[in-house]
Motif scaffolding. Structure first.
Motif, PDB file in Angstrom:
ATOM      1  N   HIS A 251     -22.820  -8.869   1.510  1.00 26.16           N
ATOM      2  CA  HIS A 251     -24.074  -8.144   1.300  1.00 26.16           C
ATOM      3  C   HIS A 251     -24.295  -7.192   2.474  1.00 26.16           C
ATOM      4  CE1 HIS A 251     -28.248  -7.603  -0.067  1.00 26.16           C
ATOM      5  NE2 HIS A 251     -28.586  -7.678   1.213  1.00 26.16           N
ATOM      6  N   ASN A 252     -24.501  -5.906   2.159  1.00 29.08           N
ATOM      7  CA  ASN A 252     -24.726  -4.884   3.183  1.00 29.08           C
ATOM      8  C   ASN A 252     -26.132  -4.343   3.102  1.00 29.08           C
ATOM      9  OD1 ASN A 252     -21.942  -4.437   4.283  1.00 29.08           O
ATOM     10  ND2 ASN A 252     -21.559  -4.076   2.111  1.00 29.08           N
ATOM     11  N   ASP A 253     -26.670  -3.986   4.250  1.00 26.25           N
ATOM     12  CA  ASP A 253     -27.966  -3.320   4.307  1.00 26.25           C
ATOM     13  C   ASP A 253     -27.984  -2.440   5.550  1.00 26.25           C
ATOM     14  OD1 ASP A 253     -30.603  -2.571   3.760  1.00 26.25           O
ATOM     15  OD2 ASP A 253     -31.204  -4.626   3.278  1.00 26.25           O
ATOM     16  N   LYS A 254     -29.007  -1.616   5.658  1.00 24.80           N
ATOM     17  CA  LYS A 254     -29.111  -0.694   6.778  1.00 24.80           C
ATOM     18  C   LYS A 254     -30.573  -0.551   7.174  1.00 24.80           C
ATOM     19  CE  LYS A 254     -28.433   3.575   5.641  1.00 24.80           C
ATOM     20  NZ  LYS A 254     -27.848   4.873   5.304  1.00 24.80           N
ATOM     21  N   LEU A 255     -30.827  -0.572   8.462  1.00 15.61           N
ATOM     22  CA  LEU A 255     -32.149  -0.279   8.998  1.00 15.61           C
ATOM     23  C   LEU A 255     -32.103   1.114   9.606  1.00 15.61           C
ATOM     24  CD1 LEU A 255     -32.744  -3.614  10.947  1.00 15.61           C
ATOM     25  CD2 LEU A 255     -33.495  -3.066   8.623  1.00 15.61           C
ATOM     26  N   VAL A 256     -33.159   1.885   9.423  1.00 22.47           N
ATOM     27  CA  VAL A 256     -33.273   3.190  10.065  1.00 22.47           C
ATOM     28  C   VAL A 256     -34.395   3.082  11.083  1.00 22.47           C
ATOM     29  CG1 VAL A 256     -33.726   5.643   9.753  1.00 22.47           C
ATOM     30  CG2 VAL A 256     -32.413   4.392   8.027  1.00 22.47           C
ATOM     31  N   LEU A 257     -34.054   3.335  12.341  1.00 24.17           N
ATOM     32  CA  LEU A 257     -34.978   3.158  13.451  1.00 24.17           C
ATOM     33  C   LEU A 257     -35.133   4.484  14.186  1.00 24.17           C
ATOM     34  CD1 LEU A 257     -33.186  -0.084  14.560  1.00 24.17           C
ATOM     35  CD2 LEU A 257     -35.382   0.017  13.373  1.00 24.17           C
ATOM     36  N   THR A 258     -36.349   4.820  14.573  1.00 22.52           N
ATOM     37  CA  THR A 258     -36.613   6.095  15.242  1.00 22.52           C
ATOM     38  C   THR A 258     -36.758   5.877  16.738  1.00 22.52           C
ATOM     39  OG1 THR A 258     -37.731   6.913  13.267  1.00 22.52           O
ATOM     40  CG2 THR A 258     -38.139   8.101  15.313  1.00 22.52           C
ATOM     41  N   SER A 259     -35.964   6.617  17.497  1.00 25.56           N
ATOM     42  CA  SER A 259     -36.042   6.538  18.955  1.00 25.56           C
ATOM     43  C   SER A 259     -37.185   7.409  19.454  1.00 25.56           C
ATOM     44  CB  SER A 259     -34.725   6.981  19.584  1.00 25.56           C
ATOM     45  OG  SER A 259     -34.466   8.332  19.294  1.00 25.56           O
ATOM     46  N   ASN A 260     -37.685   7.080  20.656  1.00 28.88           N
ATOM     47  CA  ASN A 260     -38.801   7.867  21.184  1.00 28.88           C
ATOM     48  C   ASN A 260     -38.345   9.128  21.902  1.00 28.88           C
ATOM     49  OD1 ASN A 260     -38.337   7.259  24.004  1.00 28.88           O
ATOM     50  ND2 ASN A 260     -39.196   5.256  23.617  1.00 28.88           N
ATOM     51  N   GLY A 261     -37.117   9.152  22.391  1.00 28.18           N
ATOM     52  CA  GLY A 261     -36.560  10.371  22.954  1.00 28.18           C
ATOM     53  C   GLY A 261     -36.864  10.650  24.411  1.00 28.18           C
ATOM     54  N   ASN A 262     -37.661   9.827  25.084  1.00 25.45           N
ATOM     55  CA  ASN A 262     -37.922  10.111  26.494  1.00 25.45           C
ATOM     56  C   ASN A 262     -37.624   8.930  27.420  1.00 25.45           C
ATOM     57  OD1 ASN A 262     -40.090   8.458  25.947  1.00 25.45           O
ATOM     58  ND2 ASN A 262     -41.592  10.090  25.947  1.00 25.45           N
ATOM     59  N   ARG A 263     -37.160   7.827  26.869  1.00 23.59           N
ATOM     60  CA  ARG A 263     -36.736   6.649  27.624  1.00 23.59           C
ATOM     61  C   ARG A 263     -35.990   5.757  26.622  1.00 23.59           C
ATOM     62  NH1 ARG A 263     -41.856   5.376  25.990  1.00 23.59           N
ATOM     63  NH2 ARG A 263     -42.183   3.198  25.429  1.00 23.59           N
ATOM     64  N   PRO A 264     -35.317   4.713  27.079  1.00 21.84           N
ATOM     65  CA  PRO A 264     -34.670   3.824  26.114  1.00 21.84           C
ATOM     66  C   PRO A 264     -35.679   3.310  25.080  1.00 21.84           C
ATOM     67  CG  PRO A 264     -33.910   3.320  28.321  1.00 21.84           C
ATOM     68  CD  PRO A 264     -35.043   4.310  28.466  1.00 21.84           C
TER      69      PRO A 264
ATOM     70  N   THR B 251     -32.489  11.886  25.567  1.00 23.30           N
ATOM     71  CA  THR B 251     -32.512  13.351  25.494  1.00 23.30           C
ATOM     72  C   THR B 251     -33.314  13.905  24.326  1.00 23.30           C
ATOM     73  OG1 THR B 251     -30.438  13.455  24.245  1.00 23.30           O
ATOM     74  CG2 THR B 251     -30.285  13.548  26.672  1.00 23.30           C
ATOM     75  N   ARG B 252     -33.498  13.108  23.278  1.00 24.24           N
ATOM     76  CA  ARG B 252     -34.277  13.591  22.134  1.00 24.24           C
ATOM     77  C   ARG B 252     -34.570  12.432  21.176  1.00 24.24           C
ATOM     78  NH1 ARG B 252     -28.890  15.029  21.242  1.00 24.24           N
ATOM     79  NH2 ARG B 252     -28.118  14.785  19.138  1.00 24.24           N
ATOM     80  N   SER B 253     -35.621  12.576  20.414  1.00 29.78           N
ATOM     81  CA  SER B 253     -35.969  11.600  19.394  1.00 29.78           C
ATOM     82  C   SER B 253     -35.114  11.851  18.156  1.00 29.78           C
ATOM     83  CB  SER B 253     -37.455  11.732  19.041  1.00 29.78           C
ATOM     84  OG  SER B 253     -37.783  10.854  18.006  1.00 29.78           O
ATOM     85  N   ARG B 254     -34.735  10.769  17.488  1.00 31.51           N
ATOM     86  CA  ARG B 254     -33.974  10.905  16.245  1.00 31.51           C
ATOM     87  C   ARG B 254     -33.911   9.567  15.531  1.00 31.51           C
ATOM     88  NH1 ARG B 254     -28.324  12.033  19.303  1.00 31.51           N
ATOM     89  NH2 ARG B 254     -29.210  11.209  21.195  1.00 31.51           N
ATOM     90  N   ASN B 255     -33.529   9.624  14.279  1.00 32.01           N
ATOM     91  CA  ASN B 255     -33.349   8.405  13.496  1.00 32.01           C
ATOM     92  C   ASN B 255     -31.979   7.822  13.785  1.00 32.01           C
ATOM     93  OD1 ASN B 255     -35.861   8.539  12.274  1.00 32.01           O
ATOM     94  ND2 ASN B 255     -35.113   9.753  10.569  1.00 32.01           N
ATOM     95  N   ARG B 256     -31.934   6.510  13.964  1.00 32.89           N
ATOM     96  CA  ARG B 256     -30.699   5.794  14.242  1.00 32.89           C
ATOM     97  C   ARG B 256     -30.483   4.732  13.171  1.00 32.89           C
ATOM     98  NH1 ARG B 256     -27.463   8.252  17.718  1.00 32.89           N
ATOM     99  NH2 ARG B 256     -28.287   8.352  19.823  1.00 32.89           N
ATOM    100  N   GLN B 257     -29.224   4.391  12.933  1.00 32.84           N
ATOM    101  CA  GLN B 257     -28.878   3.389  11.932  1.00 32.84           C
ATOM    102  C   GLN B 257     -28.475   2.081  12.596  1.00 32.84           C
ATOM    103  OE1 GLN B 257     -25.923   4.688   9.143  1.00 32.84           O
ATOM    104  NE2 GLN B 257     -26.787   6.737   9.025  1.00 32.84           N
ATOM    105  N   CYS B 258     -28.915   1.008  11.993  1.00 35.33           N
ATOM    106  CA  CYS B 258     -28.462  -0.317  12.376  1.00 35.33           C
ATOM    107  C   CYS B 258     -27.917  -0.953  11.105  1.00 35.33           C
ATOM    108  CB  CYS B 258     -29.628  -1.131  12.933  1.00 35.33           C
ATOM    109  SG  CYS B 258     -29.136  -2.779  13.473  1.00 35.33           S
ATOM    110  N   LEU B 259     -26.646  -1.278  11.113  1.00 36.76           N
ATOM    111  CA  LEU B 259     -25.972  -1.816   9.931  1.00 36.76           C
ATOM    112  C   LEU B 259     -25.962  -3.341   9.995  1.00 36.76           C
ATOM    113  CD1 LEU B 259     -22.951   0.641  10.001  1.00 36.76           C
ATOM    114  CD2 LEU B 259     -25.156   0.924   8.854  1.00 36.76           C
ATOM    115  N   VAL B 260     -26.223  -3.966   8.856  1.00 36.48           N
ATOM    116  CA  VAL B 260     -26.238  -5.421   8.781  1.00 36.48           C
ATOM    117  C   VAL B 260     -25.334  -5.844   7.616  1.00 36.48           C
ATOM    118  CG1 VAL B 260     -27.677  -7.481   8.511  1.00 36.48           C
ATOM    119  CG2 VAL B 260     -28.621  -5.431   9.635  1.00 36.48           C
ATOM    120  N   GLU B 261     -24.376  -6.702   7.923  1.00 36.29           N
ATOM    121  CA  GLU B 261     -23.490  -7.209   6.880  1.00 36.29           C
ATOM    122  C   GLU B 261     -23.490  -8.733   6.928  1.00 36.29           C
ATOM    123  OE1 GLU B 261     -18.837  -6.830   5.787  1.00 36.29           O
ATOM    124  OE2 GLU B 261     -20.067  -5.013   5.712  1.00 36.29           O
ATOM    125  N   VAL B 262     -23.736  -9.327   5.758  1.00 33.62           N
ATOM    126  CA  VAL B 262     -23.778 -10.775   5.618  1.00 33.62           C
ATOM    127  C   VAL B 262     -22.569 -11.200   4.797  1.00 33.62           C
ATOM    128  CG1 VAL B 262     -25.185 -12.737   4.905  1.00 33.62           C
ATOM    129  CG2 VAL B 262     -26.307 -10.603   5.598  1.00 33.62           C
TER     130      VAL B 262
END
Length: 177
Positions: free
Chosen positions: A4-17, A163-174
């Motif tokens: 089973h696969n899924d994906k989370l989309v997470l938004t970074s703030n772009g000015n610190r971790p 360096t900039r804000s953007r959407n990031r992917q986190c992949l989850v596989e069960v």
């Protein structure tokens, strides 16, 4: 065997971790998989991001970062200082800069295309090194449909790139039965 696969989309703030506590989302994905016994892999395809397992720290600073995250940032800053100018690190060199500028001119409709909005966004060597040090994935055991992380263990996704804000992917596989 169930996969089973899924994906989370997470938004970074772009000015610190940017830290994202994703434990409940991982639990939800495990539950939706109907896997009773197996493993779950939580991973990122981004070279400036990490997935790690840590105790939840209830206290937070004014930015909303947990104290353990602040401590981790401070330790990593001492080891791998934040990139503040070009030539602070060897990377990015002239060939990589040219590559990044060329790939930014390609078809942006293609999923996975790297977009470099400006040269300053290439000054993220610290994020690459931090990502390498902490790693891109964690694997957890599932028993009786429950991810085995104890009572105080939490799963985190972090984008080290400031360096900039953007959407990031986190992949989850069960995987399992």
């Amino acid at each position: 065997m169930i996969i089973h696969n899924d994906k989370l989309v997470l938004t970074s703030n772009g000015n610190r971790p940017s830290y994202h506590e994703i434990t409940d989302e991982v639990r939800r994905i495990v539950k939706e998989s109907h896997v009773k016994n197996g493993i779950v892999v939580v991973s990122t395809p981004h070279t400036t991001c990490s997935v790690f397992f840590e105790e939840y720290s209830h206290d937070r600073n004014y930015n909303g970062d947990e104290y353990l995250q602040v401590d981790l940032d401070n330790v990593l800053e001492a080891i791998v200082p934040t990139t503040k100018s070009d030539r602070q690190y060897y990377h990015p060199g002239p060939e990589h800069t040219k590559f990044a500028e060329d790939i930014s001119k390609t078809d942006t409709a293609t999923e996975g295309t790297i977009m470099v909005p400006n040269r300053h966004s290439l000054l993220n060597t610290d994020a690459h090194i931090r990502g390498s040090l902490l790693g891109s994935s964690e694997t957890f055991i599932i028993q009786n449909g429950i991810i085995q992380i104890g009572k105080v263990g939490y799963v985190y996704f972090v984008d080290w790139d400031h360096t900039r804000s953007r959407n990031r992917q986190c992949l989850v596989e069960v995987l399992g039965e």
